[in-house]
Design a protein around this motif. Structure first.
Motif, mmCIF file in Angstrom:
data_model
loop_
_atom_site.group_PDB
_atom_site.id
_atom_site.type_symbol
_atom_site.label_atom_id
_atom_site.label_comp_id
_atom_site.label_asym_id
_atom_site.label_seq_id
_atom_site.Cartn_x
_atom_site.Cartn_y
_atom_site.Cartn_z
ATOM 1 N N ILE A 77 57.829 12.789 -50.478
ATOM 2 C CA ILE A 77 58.113 12.652 -51.910
ATOM 3 C C ILE A 77 57.241 13.622 -52.710
ATOM 4 N N ASN A 78 55.990 13.762 -52.327
ATOM 5 C CA ASN A 78 55.090 14.692 -53.021
ATOM 6 C C ASN A 78 55.589 16.128 -52.920
ATOM 7 N N GLN A 89 59.586 6.181 -49.701
ATOM 8 C CA GLN A 89 58.253 5.909 -50.255
ATOM 9 C C GLN A 89 57.524 4.837 -49.461
ATOM 10 N N LYS A 90 58.270 3.910 -48.881
ATOM 11 C CA LYS A 90 57.677 2.803 -48.134
ATOM 12 C C LYS A 90 57.407 3.133 -46.678
ATOM 13 N N THR A 101 58.440 16.506 -55.218
ATOM 14 C CA THR A 101 57.933 16.530 -56.594
ATOM 15 C C THR A 101 57.414 17.919 -56.954
ATOM 16 N N SER A 161 60.024 8.646 -60.013
ATOM 17 C CA SER A 161 59.783 7.219 -60.227
ATOM 18 C C SER A 161 61.073 6.512 -60.633
ATOM 19 N N ALA A 199 63.592 6.434 -57.644
ATOM 20 C CA ALA A 199 63.249 5.427 -56.633
ATOM 21 C C ALA A 199 63.866 4.077 -56.962
ATOM 22 N N ILE A 204 65.442 6.770 -51.594
ATOM 23 C CA ILE A 204 64.146 7.314 -52.000
ATOM 24 C C ILE A 204 63.077 6.233 -51.953
ATOM 25 N N ASP A 205 63.449 5.014 -52.356
ATOM 26 C CA ASP A 205 62.501 3.906 -52.290
ATOM 27 C C ASP A 205 62.103 3.612 -50.844
ATOM 28 N N GLY A 264 56.090 9.312 -45.633
ATOM 29 C CA GLY A 264 57.051 9.170 -46.718
ATOM 30 C C GLY A 264 56.483 9.673 -48.037
ATOM 31 N N ARG A 265 55.224 9.319 -48.313
ATOM 32 C CA ARG A 265 54.592 9.777 -49.553
ATOM 33 C C ARG A 265 54.443 11.293 -49.573
ATOM 34 N N SER A 308 57.183 13.721 -61.774
ATOM 35 C CA SER A 308 56.783 12.392 -61.287
ATOM 36 C C SER A 308 57.628 11.293 -61.936
#
Length: 426
Positions: free
Chosen positions: A115-116, A105-106, A119, A92, A95, A101-102, A111-112, A88
């Protein structure tokens, strides 16, 4: 109504809400699973010698605290949830460095989820690397009964599978239980080590004529620390907002005042968790170096929990992650844009860029206070224990995490109670 009667009313409220009751039961069952796993050791290791080494070494004791006692037995959960936290942290930081990557996430839920998923993959990789490190250390310390490739393969597989299972447990708690699953697992591990840590401290001080005054002083300091942490975690800086127009709870276009609640500690306990994990890595790497390595002894000394260099670095990393996590959690430009679109203004501050600058200034000042507070609470107990000649079995780091996670969980329960017209705990 007395405090106990009020508390009992809240408990009855919890029981009367089926969804909340089932979530709490599910969380407790997952706690049981997580604790049972810490008592299932991996095969081929001298557990008695390892436990003795862990009790005598502050760093190993600190790692053991985060694993809930699993490390001293090298159980299937010996690595704990630390690889997931490391993964994580990696994403972070990425991002901020990599705009793509940012952007992902948005993108919302999709998107989340992406990323998960990444991760999780990185977590497996980190768990394998850490498993290799643990196996090499166990072999070099003479704790393996039959060292060799078979031992390495079996142990790495067991430790990695244990971490993946804990990661799944944490995610299930977040979705079907109550509170943040990963934080609650760390919370569980820390409080499970509390009684044994107190016993170890008392045993260490047996025969000292100052044992009673010292224990009383430590108890008072712990109570005061918990009280201050609660007050600070719940504290807010309210920025007044002036709304004009219909649709905002006003009558006939009459202006109405509201406020933006900014927590004094926006980042919560995450900076302490991140900093603790980050400080483990160099300590373990340095101790794994050959004894013939130049300056190894100095580096080992500097990265000992009792050394001032370690404490200063630890405090600086907490401060860094406080600002870093606050920047992720709070976006002044987005808040200013929402205020402008909703017809809200901060008295004396023009909408737009001036509002953004004002919010950035307020958040920066608040974050400095919160960061310094977290760093002070985290390192002061270590300094006090060192001055008293006691090993750091428990301290500010554990207190901050336990209190912070407990408050977040209670607030989530409180939200469920409020939704069902029950008055909350806080």
């Amino acid at each position: 109504m007395t405090l106990m009667e009020s508390f009992n009313n809240k408990l009855r409220g919890v029981v009367k809400i089926p969804e909340l009751r089932s979530r709490i039961i599910f969380t407790l069952l997952m706690f049981l699973v997580a604790r049972v796993g810490t008592f299932i050791p991996a095969p081929g290791i001298d557990i008695d010698r390892l436990s003795a080494m862990t009790a005598q070494n502050d760093l190993l004791g600190f790692i053991n605290m985060f694993s809930g006692g699993a490390f001293q037995r090298i159980s299937i959960f010996a690595l704990g949830i630390v690889p997931y936290i490391n993964a994580s942290i990696v994403f972070s930081l990425l991002a901020v460095i990599i705009p793509k990557i940012d952007e992902i996430q948005k993108e919302g839920e999709s998107g989340r989820n992406k990323i998960n998923q990444w991760t999780r993959y990185v977590t497996i990789f980190i768990a394998i690397m850490q498993g290799i490190g643990v196996c090499v250390w166990l072999t070099s310390a003479g704790l393996v009964i039959e060292p060799g490739f078979r031992f390495m393969l079996v142990t790495i597989t067991i430790l990695t599978a244990g971490t993946v299972f804990l990661m799944w447990v944490g995610e299930q708690i977040s979705v079907n239980g109550i509170g943040n699953g990963v934080s609650l697992l760390i919370f569980l591990n820390i409080i499970s080590r509390g009684p044994s840590s107190i016993v170890q401290t008392i045993q260490l001080m047996k025969g000292s004529k100052f044992i009673i005054p010292v224990l009383i002083a430590v108890a008072i300091a712990a109570i005061l620390s918990v009280s201050v942490i609660i007050l600070f975690q719940l504290g807010q800086r309210k920025i007044p907002v002036h709304y004009v127009g219909k649709g905002f709870g006003v009558r006939g276009g009459v202006a109405q005042n509201s406020y933006i609640p900014l927590k004094l500690n926006t980042s919560g306990v995450m900076p302490v968790i991140f900093a603790s994990v980050m400080m483990m890595i160099p300590s373990l790497l340095i101790r794994s170096l050959p004894t013939t390595f130049p300056y190894r002894d100095y580096l080992v000394l500097f990265f000992d929990q009792k050394h001032p260099v370690y404490m200063i670095l630890y405090a600086l990393i907490i401060i860094f992650f406080s600002f870093f996590y606050t920047a992720i959690m709070f976006d002044p430009e987005r808040v200013a844009d929402n205020l402008k679109q909703g017809g809200g203004t901060i008295p004396g501050i023009r909408p737009g860029e001036e509002t953004v600058e004002y919010l950035e200034g307020v958040v920066t000042r608040i974050t400095w206070g919160g960061a310094i507070f977290l760093a002070a609470i985290a390192i002061l107990p270590m300094a006090i224990f060192t001055a008293l000649g006691l090993p750091v079995f428990f301290g500010g780091t554990g207190i901050i995490i336990v209190v912070g996670v407990a408050l977040d969980t209670v607030q989530q329960i409180d939200a469920h109670l409020v939704m069902k017209e029950y008055k909350g705990f806080l």
